[in-house]
Scaffold this motif. Sequence first.
Motif, PDB file in Angstrom:
ATOM      1  N   PHE B  43      24.708  37.124  38.199  1.00  0.00           N
ATOM      2  CA  PHE B  43      25.874  37.566  39.042  1.00  0.00           C
ATOM      3  C   PHE B  43      25.763  36.838  40.402  1.00  0.00           C
ATOM      4  O   PHE B  43      26.869  36.473  40.803  1.00  0.00           O
ATOM      5  CB  PHE B  43      25.299  39.130  39.677  1.00  0.00           C
ATOM      6  N   ARG B  44      24.581  36.193  40.717  1.00  0.00           N
ATOM      7  CA  ARG B  44      24.524  35.288  41.583  1.00  0.00           C
ATOM      8  C   ARG B  44      24.952  33.929  41.363  1.00  0.00           C
ATOM      9  O   ARG B  44      25.270  33.064  42.402  1.00  0.00           O
ATOM     10  CB  ARG B  44      23.151  35.486  42.449  1.00  0.00           C
ATOM     11  N   VAL B 398      25.383  53.358  39.144  1.00  0.00           N
ATOM     12  CA  VAL B 398      25.013  51.825  39.139  1.00  0.00           C
ATOM     13  C   VAL B 398      26.134  51.286  38.571  1.00  0.00           C
ATOM     14  O   VAL B 398      26.424  50.345  38.664  1.00  0.00           O
ATOM     15  CB  VAL B 398      23.633  51.793  37.976  1.00  0.00           C
ATOM     16  N   SER B 399      26.707  51.846  37.369  1.00  0.00           N
ATOM     17  CA  SER B 399      27.889  51.025  36.909  1.00  0.00           C
ATOM     18  C   SER B 399      28.959  50.792  38.130  1.00  0.00           C
ATOM     19  O   SER B 399      29.757  49.980  37.855  1.00  0.00           O
ATOM     20  CB  SER B 399      28.482  52.150  35.808  1.00  0.00           C
ATOM     21  N   GLN B 400      29.333  51.971  38.992  1.00  0.00           N
ATOM     22  CA  GLN B 400      30.409  51.837  39.993  1.00  0.00           C
ATOM     23  C   GLN B 400      29.865  50.545  40.876  1.00  0.00           C
ATOM     24  O   GLN B 400      30.690  49.952  41.175  1.00  0.00           O
ATOM     25  CB  GLN B 400      30.547  53.138  40.771  1.00  0.00           C
ATOM     26  N   LEU B 401      28.673  50.467  41.223  1.00  0.00           N
ATOM     27  CA  LEU B 401      28.409  49.305  41.851  1.00  0.00           C
ATOM     28  C   LEU B 401      28.531  47.890  41.063  1.00  0.00           C
ATOM     29  O   LEU B 401      29.039  46.983  41.762  1.00  0.00           O
ATOM     30  CB  LEU B 401      26.665  49.301  42.370  1.00  0.00           C
ATOM     31  N   ALA B 402      28.236  47.913  39.804  1.00  0.00           N
ATOM     32  CA  ALA B 402      28.253  46.591  39.157  1.00  0.00           C
ATOM     33  C   ALA B 402      29.753  46.168  38.860  1.00  0.00           C
ATOM     34  O   ALA B 402      30.239  45.214  39.104  1.00  0.00           O
ATOM     35  CB  ALA B 402      27.757  47.051  37.782  1.00  0.00           C
ATOM     36  N   VAL B 403      30.762  47.378  38.804  1.00  0.00           N
ATOM     37  CA  VAL B 403      32.046  46.962  38.732  1.00  0.00           C
ATOM     38  C   VAL B 403      32.684  46.443  39.937  1.00  0.00           C
ATOM     39  O   VAL B 403      33.223  45.282  40.091  1.00  0.00           O
ATOM     40  CB  VAL B 403      32.747  48.342  38.264  1.00  0.00           C
ATOM     41  N   GLN B 404      32.158  47.026  41.245  1.00  0.00           N
ATOM     42  CA  GLN B 404      32.471  46.435  42.442  1.00  0.00           C
ATOM     43  C   GLN B 404      32.131  45.110  42.506  1.00  0.00           C
ATOM     44  O   GLN B 404      32.525  44.174  43.220  1.00  0.00           O
ATOM     45  CB  GLN B 404      31.952  47.311  43.599  1.00  0.00           C
ATOM     46  N   ASP B 405      30.599  44.845  42.162  1.00  0.00           N
ATOM     47  CA  ASP B 405      29.970  43.556  42.243  1.00  0.00           C
ATOM     48  C   ASP B 405      30.894  42.436  41.622  1.00  0.00           C
ATOM     49  O   ASP B 405      31.013  41.428  41.990  1.00  0.00           O
ATOM     50  CB  ASP B 405      28.939  43.476  41.705  1.00  0.00           C
ATOM     51  N   TRP B 406      31.258  42.798  40.423  1.00  0.00           N
ATOM     52  CA  TRP B 406      32.163  41.844  39.623  1.00  0.00           C
ATOM     53  C   TRP B 406      33.574  41.610  40.325  1.00  0.00           C
ATOM     54  O   TRP B 406      33.967  40.390  40.656  1.00  0.00           O
ATOM     55  CB  TRP B 406      32.485  42.540  38.145  1.00  0.00           C
ATOM     56  N   ARG B 407      34.057  42.809  41.087  1.00  0.00           N
ATOM     57  CA  ARG B 407      35.265  42.692  41.901  1.00  0.00           C
ATOM     58  C   ARG B 407      35.155  41.742  42.778  1.00  0.00           C
ATOM     59  O   ARG B 407      35.974  40.955  43.170  1.00  0.00           O
ATOM     60  CB  ARG B 407      35.933  44.038  42.080  1.00  0.00           C
ATOM     61  N   ASN B 409      33.004  39.428  43.793  1.00  0.00           N
ATOM     62  CA  ASN B 409      32.499  38.215  43.679  1.00  0.00           C
ATOM     63  C   ASN B 409      33.199  37.152  42.591  1.00  0.00           C
ATOM     64  O   ASN B 409      33.151  36.012  42.473  1.00  0.00           O
ATOM     65  CB  ASN B 409      30.972  38.192  43.183  1.00  0.00           C
ATOM     66  N   PHE B 410      34.112  37.906  41.658  1.00  0.00           N
ATOM     67  CA  PHE B 410      34.550  37.264  40.739  1.00  0.00           C
ATOM     68  C   PHE B 410      36.072  37.384  40.627  1.00  0.00           C
ATOM     69  O   PHE B 410      37.107  36.439  40.170  1.00  0.00           O
ATOM     70  CB  PHE B 410      34.137  37.368  39.095  1.00  0.00           C
ATOM     71  N   LYS B 549      45.363  22.136  38.288  1.00  0.00           N
ATOM     72  CA  LYS B 549      44.988  23.119  37.253  1.00  0.00           C
ATOM     73  C   LYS B 549      45.141  24.539  37.589  1.00  0.00           C
ATOM     74  O   LYS B 549      45.188  25.013  38.964  1.00  0.00           O
ATOM     75  CB  LYS B 549      43.481  22.950  36.916  1.00  0.00           C
ATOM     76  N   GLY B 550      44.914  25.392  36.606  1.00  0.00           N
ATOM     77  CA  GLY B 550      45.442  26.842  36.926  1.00  0.00           C
ATOM     78  C   GLY B 550      44.192  27.233  37.970  1.00  0.00           C
ATOM     79  O   GLY B 550      43.123  26.853  38.112  1.00  0.00           O
ATOM     80  N   TRP B 551      44.556  28.145  38.950  1.00  0.00           N
ATOM     81  CA  TRP B 551      43.580  28.618  39.718  1.00  0.00           C
ATOM     82  C   TRP B 551      42.372  29.198  39.187  1.00  0.00           C
ATOM     83  O   TRP B 551      42.480  29.933  38.062  1.00  0.00           O
ATOM     84  CB  TRP B 551      44.281  29.507  40.710  1.00  0.00           C
ATOM     85  N   PRO B 552      41.077  29.372  39.768  1.00  0.00           N
ATOM     86  CA  PRO B 552      39.913  29.760  39.058  1.00  0.00           C
ATOM     87  C   PRO B 552      40.193  31.292  39.017  1.00  0.00           C
ATOM     88  O   PRO B 552      41.020  31.986  39.669  1.00  0.00           O
ATOM     89  CB  PRO B 552      38.756  29.598  40.361  1.00  0.00           C
TER      90      PRO B 552
END
Lengths: 221, 552
Positions: B43-44, B398-407, B409-410, B549-552
């Motif tokens: 993630f980091r 934990v899954s809820q946190l992981a989904v937010q983590d992805w949102r 940061n990515f 180029k396309g945006w990240p």
Amino acid sequence: MNKKTVVLTFLLAVVLAPLAAQQATEELKLKLPKPMFIGTPTNIKSANLEAVTGKSRGPFMVPAGTKLLSAKRPVTSSDSAPVIGELDMVNDGEKEGGDGYFIELGPGKQWVQIDLGAPYALHAILAWHYHSQARVYRDVVVQVSDNKDFLKGVQTIFNNDHDNSSGLGVGKDKEYIEVAEGRLIDPKGIKGRYVRMYSNGNTTNDLNHYVEIEVYGTPAK
Amino acid sequence: MNRTGFVARARRTAGSARTGHEAAARAVFVGVVLAALALALAFRLARADLRPMHHDEANQAVKFGELLETGDYRYDRHDHHGPTLYYLTLPAAWLRGQHTLASLDERTLRAVPALFGGGLLLLFLPLARGLGRPAVAAAAVLAAVSPGLTFYSRFFIQESLLVFFAVGFLIALGRFVEGRRASWAVCAGVFAGLAYATKETSIIVLPAALAAVVLASLATPSPRSVETAAARPEPPRIGIGALAAGAGAALLVTFVFYSSFFRHPGGLIESIRAFDVYLGRGVGAGPHTQPFDYYLRLLSYSSSGGLVWSEGVVIVLALVGLAAAAFARNAFWPRYVGLYTLIACAAFSAIRYKTPWNLLPFYAGAVLMAGYGTAALLGGVSSRAARTLVALALLLAVSQLAVQDWRANFRYPADPRNPYVYAHTVPDFLRLSRRVTDVAALHPDRTGMLVKVVAGPHEQWPIPWYLRGMTRVGYWVTAADAGRVDDAPVVIAAQDQAAAIGTALGDRYVEEFYGLRPDVILTVFIDRASWDRLLESRSGQTGTPAGAKGWP
């Protein structure tokens, strides 16, 4: 009939013929949402940006019998699974600027497309990307076609991609700040069945949003 | 077999079973922590260049570039915080073969805080002795997927280093108080010195740990049996020698860094004088002034533009952990960590100046207490069915946190709706950067093309970072200061200077505008010859043109 009368009759016909041929027009009646902000907080001024007057755009005349064609018609998109909202929110008649009224498409160049069901003569397209904040959407391009994949017969009726960064050609239209009364585009009677609207991120983030798109027209003759 | 032999064999079998069970438990513990570490690093470190550079990051990156190129660094008490971030980034740059500012990139810079952010999970391991393995394993998992901890570990700022050193100090101090061994005092001193050499807010974090260790020692009752003695430290009787060793280690580390490795001895004094500057910022009113509950609200719940965020599950589990620590017998370590969390949280909340990354030092403690709360919940239910239910609920959390983590940061790494985003550079600015480099690529002078920037200090950053590869970029605050501007193919102006620049340039230049931060716009003027070359290079292209180029 003397020569003078013939000339006068001819001149009268020349003057009156266009008027007779001109369709009767009427003001397009629009239902607009409440403004979410007042003025232009960012005070953006640029040669490539439409000046914001803060005043209403005034009446827009269309041929008599012009109707809203896009309501509840099938919507497709380059991003078939928006993170926020559903595609059918693009033409559900809800135009408020708050949460729950817009869809969010992915980053970069994206489009939404409305199938009008049959070719129509188009007289007005009204679009709101996101009007709860003063922002400018990049590379707004509106195209019309009878081909659902836009492979042929594509007519561009609006393009403000001034540097061709979306690859659809250099546009001469100006960029504009999103406001509650939406952006009115005049298709000038162009005929087509499918209306596609592109954008390429905005000045606040790299995502693409649509609150509502309305397409007005009359049956194609 | 006689009775005695049977009993001995039975005891050996039972002992062997216990050993086997212990080994399996340890293996599961290590496995969970290592898996959490792998997740945390993923993630980091992944796509570290995705988010535009924040102006603070860019400012520090340019300062690091000076150190990289010249080997010289001098502490500035008015800005940039402590020296550890810069010195600890040197190995990362060397490893990637980058020796100049121009050759640096975001992946190199952000790898350093990311590694410290991930390394924090390894620091949790020694706490298994005091908090228990289940608590530490749960805390490691929560830390790995925490959106807030991840977000600021992907940021080239001091915070994740400060948290790492602060938790290191917390552990070493506790161990020293427990065992009174000088080696732990030295260890605590080294961590304290590193924390102090990282950021001025260590002056809050380190005393919070000291206060917590004293209060936890007082709050933990005297041992009543041999079994409980190990769980509770003796009242601290600190030897002068150990104390001197710890203080000496702290002073040495501090001096080494602030003196720029003995080049500028006055840096240490400057670091003390800096408190005058930071005290003024901390208590004075300004744009960063926030209410007392700012951090807790930010973590608990926020909603904006169709997005909802919450790390409330960590807060709730931490409260459970605090309650469990308060009621448990002989719970020195849970009370110590819990008190540190509460004291640090109260101290940071009491300071008017608040930026969201300042929550990290106490939030790391909250995550540890959430781990303790998780273990308490799982241990508090007796039936297998109930325990399964609790475990499933925790897995969902934990899954809820992981989904937010992805949102966080990515998907929305620079979006103002993301609560961790703070006055961040908007992605639109990357278009400006690409525009200038695209124009330069077609200009006869290439990277030597003259660029003039006319903007106040707050609107200039992060331009120096993004134009680091160009050799002739000048900066002025006003159009009057800049003087003649039509000798530059590209002029960048803040909104309050754009009208004057536009008048000076007339229609010989094409005018564009780009977002810098929310509600902050920059105007770019490009001379028509350069503009025509750019459009010509794009003519006939049907896809996304080169340089866009396309945006990240």
